[in-house]
Design an enzyme around this catalytic site. Structure first.
Site, PDB file in Angstrom:
ATOM      1  N   TYR A   1     -54.230  -0.622 -93.632  1.00 55.16           N
ATOM      2  CA  TYR A   1     -53.203   0.355 -93.243  1.00 55.16           C
ATOM      3  C   TYR A   1     -51.803  -0.275 -93.234  1.00 55.16           C
ATOM      4  O   TYR A   1     -50.848   0.290 -93.774  1.00 55.16           O
ATOM      5  CB  TYR A   1     -53.560   0.926 -91.857  1.00 55.16           C
ATOM      6  CG  TYR A   1     -52.478   1.774 -91.244  1.00 55.16           C
ATOM      7  CD1 TYR A   1     -52.258   3.081 -91.668  1.00 55.16           C
ATOM      8  CD2 TYR A   1     -51.662   1.260 -90.237  1.00 55.16           C
ATOM      9  CE1 TYR A   1     -51.256   3.856 -91.106  1.00 55.16           C
ATOM     10  CE2 TYR A   1     -50.650   2.032 -89.668  1.00 55.16           C
ATOM     11  CZ  TYR A   1     -50.451   3.321 -90.109  1.00 55.16           C
ATOM     12  OH  TYR A   1     -49.444   4.085 -89.560  1.00 55.16           O
TER      13      TYR A   1
ATOM     14  N   VAL B   1     -40.944   5.588 -91.169  1.00 56.06           N
ATOM     15  CA  VAL B   1     -39.991   4.873 -90.304  1.00 56.06           C
ATOM     16  C   VAL B   1     -39.097   3.894 -91.073  1.00 56.06           C
ATOM     17  O   VAL B   1     -38.196   3.296 -90.498  1.00 56.06           O
ATOM     18  CB  VAL B   1     -40.661   4.135 -89.117  1.00 56.06           C
ATOM     19  CG1 VAL B   1     -41.194   5.095 -88.074  1.00 56.06           C
ATOM     20  CG2 VAL B   1     -41.723   3.163 -89.576  1.00 56.06           C
TER      21      VAL B   1
ATOM     22  N   SER C   1     -44.804   5.627 -93.651  1.00 61.71           N
ATOM     23  CA  SER C   1     -45.755   6.738 -93.472  1.00 61.71           C
ATOM     24  C   SER C   1     -45.770   7.738 -94.613  1.00 61.71           C
ATOM     25  O   SER C   1     -46.645   8.599 -94.650  1.00 61.71           O
ATOM     26  CB  SER C   1     -45.455   7.481 -92.175  1.00 61.71           C
ATOM     27  OG  SER C   1     -45.982   6.750 -91.116  1.00 61.71           O
TER      28      SER C   1
HETATM   29  N1  GLU Z   1     -46.249   1.620 -90.305  1.00 52.75           N
HETATM   30  C1  GLU Z   1     -45.721   2.530 -89.331  1.00 52.75           C
HETATM   31  C2  GLU Z   1     -46.562   2.502 -88.089  1.00 52.75           C
HETATM   32  O1  GLU Z   1     -47.739   2.520 -88.192  1.00 52.75           O
HETATM   33  C3  GLU Z   1     -45.672   3.908 -89.901  1.00 52.75           C
HETATM   34  C4  GLU Z   1     -45.032   4.930 -88.997  1.00 52.75           C
HETATM   35  C5  GLU Z   1     -44.083   5.825 -89.732  1.00 52.75           C
HETATM   36  O2  GLU Z   1     -43.626   5.502 -90.826  1.00 52.75           O
HETATM   37  O3  GLU Z   1     -43.741   6.903 -89.196  1.00 52.75           O
HETATM   38  O4  GLU Z   1     -46.077   2.452 -87.003  1.00 52.75           O
END
Ligand code: GLU
Length: 300
Positions: A188, A254, A61
């Site tokens: 995304y 994350v 993110s």
């Molecule tokens: N790719 C992760 C998701 O969409 C990103 C969330 C994050 O890094 O907080 O769940």
């Protein structure tokens, strides 16, 4: 600064609780949580680090900061008609507010908001082109060419990302997604799967920190606004707590990464893959707190 970073690293390795890696993305779940890196980019462009600062990790993110900069560059303030600028007080992948607020995500850093931002970058072109724009912006801002998308991580999330798919289809049902949900989601997921080292990430934050010699990719006003959003929304429902402890704009991912901006003073990147209950790096948040206390960089 070298002594401060060494002492923070030693203190981090003395702890027993490293948090838990992101379990919902299998490629990230299997990463050893007991890892740590910290890099600080100073106003003269000097980079100081400690720990595994040359090890690439999944920035996840944190890329939402760069896709926001790219989307604002492309659409200007029109983006704000599709996504808000308020903290959500809910988890990163929550659906609750989206239903209540008729498909307009609270901010560009919760997943729904980032999916809209990516969608704005995608309209009128192929996913590959939108991804190239994000990746090239990150490379330019970090002044490094050696940054890649990890296809295994993207596939892993694509296979298990039911929640993000639900968010995208929900946005579509409210007319807030211009492209086919699967196309926006694919873009995304690949954007989130970009890997960088803390050295590269600290460099990439230099423009937001307004450091001399950093690439001029955004105006002072836009940098201030992105920093304001990072302060209020960068750690999801843990944003208030991060501001309380650290007092600096920050964005988590994350994968266990953190980008922290000390305006006019420094850009900081921290990585430790174990997460706290908000989905933010457990050791990383501790390290950011120690750094802020030691340097008195809090903006408050
Ligand atoms: N790719 C992760 C998701 O969409 C990103 C969330 C994050 O890094 O907080 O769940």
């Amino acid at each position: 600064m070298e002594d401060i970073l060494k002492s923070i690293t030693a203190s981090i390795f003395q702890q027993d609780d490293w948090g838990e890696t992101a379990q919902y993305i299998p490629e990230l779940a299997s990463v050893d949580p007991k890892q740590f890196a910290i890099s600080v980019c100073l106003p003269d462009g000097k980079l100081i680090n400690a720990g595994a600062a040359s090890k690439p990790f999944s920035v996840q993110s944190i890329t939402k900061v760069f896709s926001l900069i790219a989307a604002l560059g492309r659409t200007g303030d029109q983006l704000w008609s599709r996504v808000g600028r308020e903290p959500s007080g809910t988890s990163f992948d929550s659906v609750v507010l989206l239903e209540k607020e008729k498909g307009r995500p609270r901010n560009p850093f919760v997943n729904a908001g980032a999916i809209v931002t990516t969608d704005a970058l995608l309209s009128g072109r192929e996913p590959k082109m939108a991804l190239t724009e994000i990746l090239e912006l990150i490379k330019y801002m970090s002044q490094s060419d050696d940054i890649y998308i990890n296809e295994d991580v993207a596939t892993s999330e694509q296979e298990t990302g039911a929640r993000n798919k639900a968010l995208a289809y929900y946005l579509k049902s409210h007319g807030n997604l211009e492209n086919e949900p699967e196309l926006t989601l694919g873009t995304y997921f690949h954007q989130c799967a970009i890997e960088m080292t803390t050295d590269q990430l600290a460099m990439a934050g230099a423009s937001l920190a307004g450091l001399k010699g950093a690439p001029a990719v955004l105006s002072l006003q836009r940098a201030r606004r992105v920093n304001a959003l990072m302060m209020t929304c960068g750690h999801y429902d843990g944003s208030g707590d991060f501001a309380f402890r650290v007092g600096l704009p920050g964005k988590s991912g994350v994968g266990g990464g953190l980008l922290v901006i000390a305006p006019n003073v420094a850009s900081v990147a921290i990585w430790s893959p174990g997460l706290n209950r908000y989905g933010n790096s457990h050791a990383g948040t501790r390290a950011a707190t120690m750094l802020s206390n030691a340097t008195k960089w809090s903006v408050f």
